[in-house]
Motif scaffolding. Structure first.
Motif, short mmCIF file in Angstrom:
data_model
loop_
_atom_site.label_atom_id
_atom_site.label_comp_id
_atom_site.label_asym_id
_atom_site.label_seq_id
_atom_site.Cartn_x
_atom_site.Cartn_y
_atom_site.Cartn_z
N THR A 1 17.59 -10.73 -10.68
CA THR A 1 16.40 -11.53 -10.97
C THR A 1 16.80 -12.86 -11.60
O THR A 1 17.55 -12.87 -12.57
CB THR A 1 15.49 -10.77 -11.94
N LEU A 2 16.28 -13.96 -11.05
CA LEU A 2 16.56 -15.27 -11.62
C LEU A 2 15.47 -15.64 -12.62
O LEU A 2 14.37 -15.12 -12.56
CB LEU A 2 16.58 -16.32 -10.52
N PHE A 3 15.81 -16.55 -13.51
CA PHE A 3 14.82 -16.96 -14.50
C PHE A 3 15.04 -18.43 -14.85
O PHE A 3 16.10 -18.98 -14.59
CB PHE A 3 14.94 -16.08 -15.75
N PRO A 4 14.03 -19.09 -15.44
CA PRO A 4 14.21 -20.49 -15.83
C PRO A 4 14.80 -20.54 -17.24
O PRO A 4 14.11 -20.22 -18.20
CB PRO A 4 12.77 -21.03 -15.82
N ASP B 1 19.23 -27.57 -17.73
CA ASP B 1 19.35 -26.19 -18.20
C ASP B 1 18.94 -25.20 -17.11
O ASP B 1 19.48 -24.10 -17.01
CB ASP B 1 18.54 -25.97 -19.49
N MET B 2 17.98 -25.61 -16.27
CA MET B 2 17.59 -24.75 -15.15
C MET B 2 18.81 -24.49 -14.26
O MET B 2 19.10 -23.35 -13.91
CB MET B 2 16.51 -25.43 -14.30
N TRP C 1 20.52 -20.84 -13.46
CA TRP C 1 20.62 -20.18 -12.16
C TRP C 1 22.07 -19.85 -11.83
O TRP C 1 22.37 -18.74 -11.40
CB TRP C 1 20.02 -21.06 -11.06
N ILE D 1 15.93 -22.23 -5.25
CA ILE D 1 15.74 -20.84 -5.67
C ILE D 1 16.16 -19.85 -4.58
O ILE D 1 16.94 -18.95 -4.84
CB ILE D 1 14.29 -20.59 -6.12
N GLN E 1 19.01 -17.00 -4.83
CA GLN E 1 18.64 -15.60 -4.66
C GLN E 1 19.49 -14.92 -3.60
O GLN E 1 19.67 -13.71 -3.62
CB GLN E 1 17.15 -15.48 -4.28
N PHE F 1 10.25 -14.08 -9.46
CA PHE F 1 10.95 -14.95 -10.38
C PHE F 1 10.43 -14.63 -11.77
O PHE F 1 9.23 -14.45 -11.96
CB PHE F 1 10.63 -16.40 -10.00
N PHE F 2 11.32 -14.55 -12.72
CA PHE F 2 10.95 -14.13 -14.06
C PHE F 2 10.34 -15.28 -14.85
O PHE F 2 10.90 -16.36 -14.91
CB PHE F 2 12.21 -13.63 -14.77
N THR G 1 9.59 -16.66 -18.44
CA THR G 1 10.05 -16.34 -19.79
C THR G 1 8.92 -16.26 -20.81
O THR G 1 9.13 -15.75 -21.92
CB THR G 1 11.12 -17.35 -20.26
N VAL H 1 6.45 -21.47 -16.95
CA VAL H 1 7.28 -22.43 -17.68
C VAL H 1 7.92 -23.42 -16.72
O VAL H 1 7.91 -23.25 -15.51
CB VAL H 1 8.38 -21.72 -18.50
N ARG H 2 8.51 -24.45 -17.32
CA ARG H 2 9.26 -25.44 -16.56
C ARG H 2 10.35 -24.71 -15.77
O ARG H 2 11.02 -23.83 -16.30
CB ARG H 2 9.88 -26.43 -17.55
N GLY H 3 10.50 -25.10 -14.53
CA GLY H 3 11.53 -24.49 -13.69
C GLY H 3 11.00 -23.35 -12.82
O GLY H 3 11.75 -22.78 -12.03
N PRO I 1 9.23 -22.11 -9.72
CA PRO I 1 8.86 -22.72 -8.45
C PRO I 1 7.35 -22.67 -8.21
O PRO I 1 6.70 -21.64 -8.45
CB PRO I 1 9.57 -21.86 -7.40
N PRO J 1 10.41 -7.15 -12.34
CA PRO J 1 10.93 -7.93 -11.23
C PRO J 1 11.21 -7.10 -9.98
O PRO J 1 11.47 -5.89 -10.05
CB PRO J 1 12.22 -8.53 -11.79
#
Lengths: 363, 433
Positions: free
Chosen positions: A204-207, A240-241, A245, A291, A295, B215-216, B218, B230-232, B234, B280
């Motif tokens: 799982t990806l996250f920001p 930071d994004m 990733w 993204i 993934q 997509f997680f 936060t 949040v920012r980021g 999609p 997820p």
């Protein structure tokens, strides 16, 4: 968090550096003094190097401005962004410690619902020193927290967990929204204190927000490159994004854990949404392609170190994202330059051969 | 070129001073029309000025306004907003299902009365419970007993509904869209503000707002009031997917297994984590049947009492049917692009049973999980499986093939799943009394 009865040495005081990027001033450190003073600070001064940034009395620090960055890295300094908080990763590069905590200069001490001040650094350390559980979701969140445990049905073979590489903290007050959301909801404030730390599952990806972040420099440092942003670049506010990733993909590959949740800091400064929109504009479109790319990335088994993983990733970035925009080709090159710089400045302690990380899958 | 007429100059002067004028009805119609056109050309037609022109009631101007389709803006232009936090709950859409192991449900139902009042309740009596149930007045309740189970289910399958599993009979006979189900050892919990947590409102809100499994986020559930993506995150993923399962949590006695509870008999969950989040995609989790809600119409066929342990008992520590079910449902949801949420609402779970006594029984459930979890984590379903039933049917084949020989209880579970889907289809197509 429980408080000890007698004063103890702050944990990891000789093993952790606090990295702070700044372009304005460091007044915010006064509030953090009780929690930060025992630790070594690395200040990365962005913007005009002729300006003097005053560090409050009593802190043990090293400060680097653009001239220092150019001097130390020479031609490799091209990978370090200018006029963007992405320059903070220079601090990760030059640190000699095992752990990093990085925080923005508009982040202050928050209070928990009982009114107690939150020692964000101590919480990050706790997160990093306790295992993560990426292979199976625990519905009671962090099972290693006091008062919690693994729930019924959680396989016993997975209860040992894996090493935590990244601890991602959150923010009260000004939330980390993107420009369009800021424009629609300029007055929204995050007032909800969610009393949990949890592991982000594998795959799982996250920001990842760089405002309030801790990580294990030896295990994942090479992947914490904050990209080419800011001055002279077509994009900003995605540093930071990008690091998040890349780092998550590599953590998943190397069997390392990423946690998110506590600690909270108090984020005080709302940046200008119109300025942000200009910076983020391209990112908002590009992330739709970025993204799926992340993934679907698989790294070969031979990539057993973060550096090897990162170099492999840079090749994939050039190949798969290059067609979207020439920026990604530049970024890919910068990623390689970053690893070169990393290896140059960190010869043996983070050597590719000495690190033994398990590519463990659940049994 | 001839110089402008005096009239023309006068109209121009009027145009320049429109901001000071509040009444134009004295003007002759042809002058008014000319002024109107020049106002339009100069881009000076504001709402106030439009109203002044309309107030003159002069035909030519009114017909010009209509011909050009000029309208007053009645509603303010708002940015597109997401789902409002106030989700409306239609009581006719909800069934609350309770399994009864004890005959006296008075104190349990009285405790929940403020929250359950007005909703339809389905109580299923454990077939092994001989006494008649005592139920307080004032509830809209249907009770199902062993007799009802035997009427509907063949004797070979009736054992599927014994013990904790009797509640699934309630899921079967319900005709509503949403099911909420809790164990009868649960009481209402209080949130951090001291307010009673309304599990019905929270579960239905969870089910009626999208989930975000790809997509997680936060900041957890972005659809909650005071929260957002949040920012980021999609933008193409911000509409989310339908949520079909909402797993709640427990204060006081958390849902630990017997070994953990025996080892830490004093361990009580006192932490109210004020969040709900999407589990997820591809991440497996243990679904606890103690406090759940789901979209019966969509995933009903995948929520069943299939896995029966040999020494299964009447205490939660001695069951696994919900955990098994949760793994199946998660695979189905991931495959069908549906979402599962976990977090609030909380219930307060009361003491019952002895963990150590449960430990004395052979702990096969724990051993089974070691086999079962990796199996589900790597299970892939075909493109053709587009409904929950189809997914379950494919899964049965895979279970039998890979685990059937080595684990007879899993082969049994697979058979039960087949039976469940059959019964489900049959019951849904009948008109029940």
């Amino acid at each position: 968090m429980s408080v000890p009865a007698t004063v103890v040495t702050p944990p990891l005081v000789d093993e952790l550096d606090i990295v702070i990027p700044t372009i304005r001033n460091l007044d915010f450190l006064e509030q953090w003094r009780p929690f930060f003073q025992p630790y070594h600070l690395i200040i990365v001064q962005d913007g005009d190097p002729s300006k003097t940034i005053r560090v409050p009395e009593g802190f043990d620090y090293e400060l680097y401005n653009r001239n220092d960055i150019n001097r130390i890295l020479g031609p490799k300094s091209s990978c370090i962004s200018f006029k963007d908080s992405a320059c903070r990763c220079f601090g990760f590069l030059v640190s000699k410690k095992k752990y990093i905590f990085t925080i923005d200069d508009d982040c202050f001490v928050a209070k928990d619902p009982s009114g107690q001040e939150i020692n964000a650094l101590a919480q990050h350390i706790h997160n990093l020193l306790t295992p993560a559980t990426p292979f199976f979701f625990n519905t009671l969140y962090d099972p290693y927290r006091e008062g919690a445990d693994f729930v019924r049905g959680y396989p016993f073979s997975l209860r040992e967990g894996v090493t935590t590489a990244i601890s991602h903290g959150l923010w009260l007050n000004i939330p980390d929204y993107d420009a369009p959301t800021q424009l629609v909801k300029p007055r929204e404030r995050n007032t909800r204190y969610v009393d949990a730390v949890m592991t982000i599952p594998k795959g799982t990806l996250f920001p990842m927000c760089g405002m309030n972040l801790g990580f294990h420099r030896e295990l994942i440092g090479p992947a914490m490159y904050f990209g080419l942003m800011g001055d002279g670049q077509p994009i900003g506010r995605y540093d930071d994004m990008w690091a998040g990733w890349c780092a998550k993909v590599i953590c998943d590959h190397l069997g390392l854990g990423v946690k998110t949740g506590l600690p909270y800091i108090w984020h005080s400064k709302a940046s200008n949404p119109f300025v942000n929109l200009k910076k983020e504009y391209k990112g908002i479109y590009w992330q739709e392609d970025i993204i799926p790319f992340f993934q679907n990335v698989t790294l070969p088994k031979e990539c057993t170190t973060p550096q090897k993983c990162y170099i492999e990733l840079s090749k994939l970035v050039k190949e798969k994202l290059g067609p979207i925009d020439p920026y990604f080709e530049k970024l890919s090159d910068a990623m390689v330059t970053w690893i070169d710089a990393w290896n140059e400045l960190n010869p043996s302690t983070n050597g590719a051969t000495t690190l033994k990380v398990e590519l463990s899958k659940p049994k | 070129m001839s110089p402008p007429s005096l009239l023309s100059l006068a109209i121009d002067a009027t145009l320049l001073n429109l901001h000071n004028i509040s009444d134009l009805s004295f003007l002759p119609e042809h002058v008014l029309s000319d002024l109107f056109l020049r106002t339009l050309k100069a881009g000076k037609l504001t709402e106030r000025i439009l109203k002044i022109f309309i107030a003159t009631e002069k035909e030519e101007v009114i017909s010009m306004i209509q011909a050009l389709n000029i309208q007053l803006v009645m509603t303010p232009v708002l940015p597109t907003s997401k789902l409002m936090s106030q989700v409306s709950i239609d009581k006719n859409e909800v069934d609350i299902v309770i399994a009864a192991f004890h005959s006296d449900l008075t104190s349990f139902l009285e405790e929940w009365r403020p929250i359950f009042s007005g909703f339809h309740l389905i109580v299923v009596q454990d077939p092994d419970l001989k006494e008649e149930l005592k139920i307080p007045k004032g509830f809209d309740i249907d009770v199902y007993t062993k007799l009802d189970i035997d009427k509907l289910i063949s004797s070979s399958n009736a054992s599927m509904f014994s013990g904790y599993a009797c509640r699934y009979f309630g899921y079967l006979v319900s005709k509503r869209k949403y099911i909420i189900s809790i164990d009868d050892d649960c009481s209402p919990a209080k949130d951090n503000n001291g307010d009673v947590a309304d599990i019905v409102i929270q579960h239905i809100t969870n089910l009626k707002t999208p989930a975000t499994p790809i997509f997680f986020n936060t900041l957890y559930d972005p659809y909650r009031k005071g929260s957002d993506f949040v920012r980021g995150y999609p933008f193409s993923l911000r509409s989310g997917v339908p949520c079909v399962l909402s797993c709640g949590l427990w204060l006081n006695l958390a849902d630990y297994d017997a070994p953990t509870q025996s080892l830490k008999p004093e361990l009580r969950n006192s932490r109210y984590v004020d969040a709900v989040l999407t589990v997820p995609k591809y991440s497996m989790m243990p679904m606890s049947g103690i406090n759940i809600a789901f979209d019966r119409e969509t995933v009903g066929p995948a929520i069943f009492p299939a896995l029966k342990l040999a020494k299964e008992g009447k205490v939660r520590w001695e069951t696994m049917e919900d955990i098994w079910c949760g793994l199946v449902v998660k695979v189905v949801c991931d495959h069908l692009q549906l979402g599962v949420k976990t977090g609030i609402p909380y219930v307060w779970r009361n003491e019952r049973g002895s963990a150590i006594d449960s430990l004395k029984k052979e702990w096969e459930g724990v051993k089974l999980m070691e086999e079962v979890v990796p199996f589900f984590q790597t299970l892939k379903l075909s493109q053709d499986a587009v409904t929950a039933e189809a997914c379950v049917t494919e899964m049965v084949v895979a279970i039998k093939k890979e685990k059937g020989r080595s684990h007879p209880e899993l082969a049994n579970a697979a058979d039960n799943m087949v039976e469940w889907v059959k019964i489900w289809k049959e019951v849904q197509s009948r008109v029940l009394v």
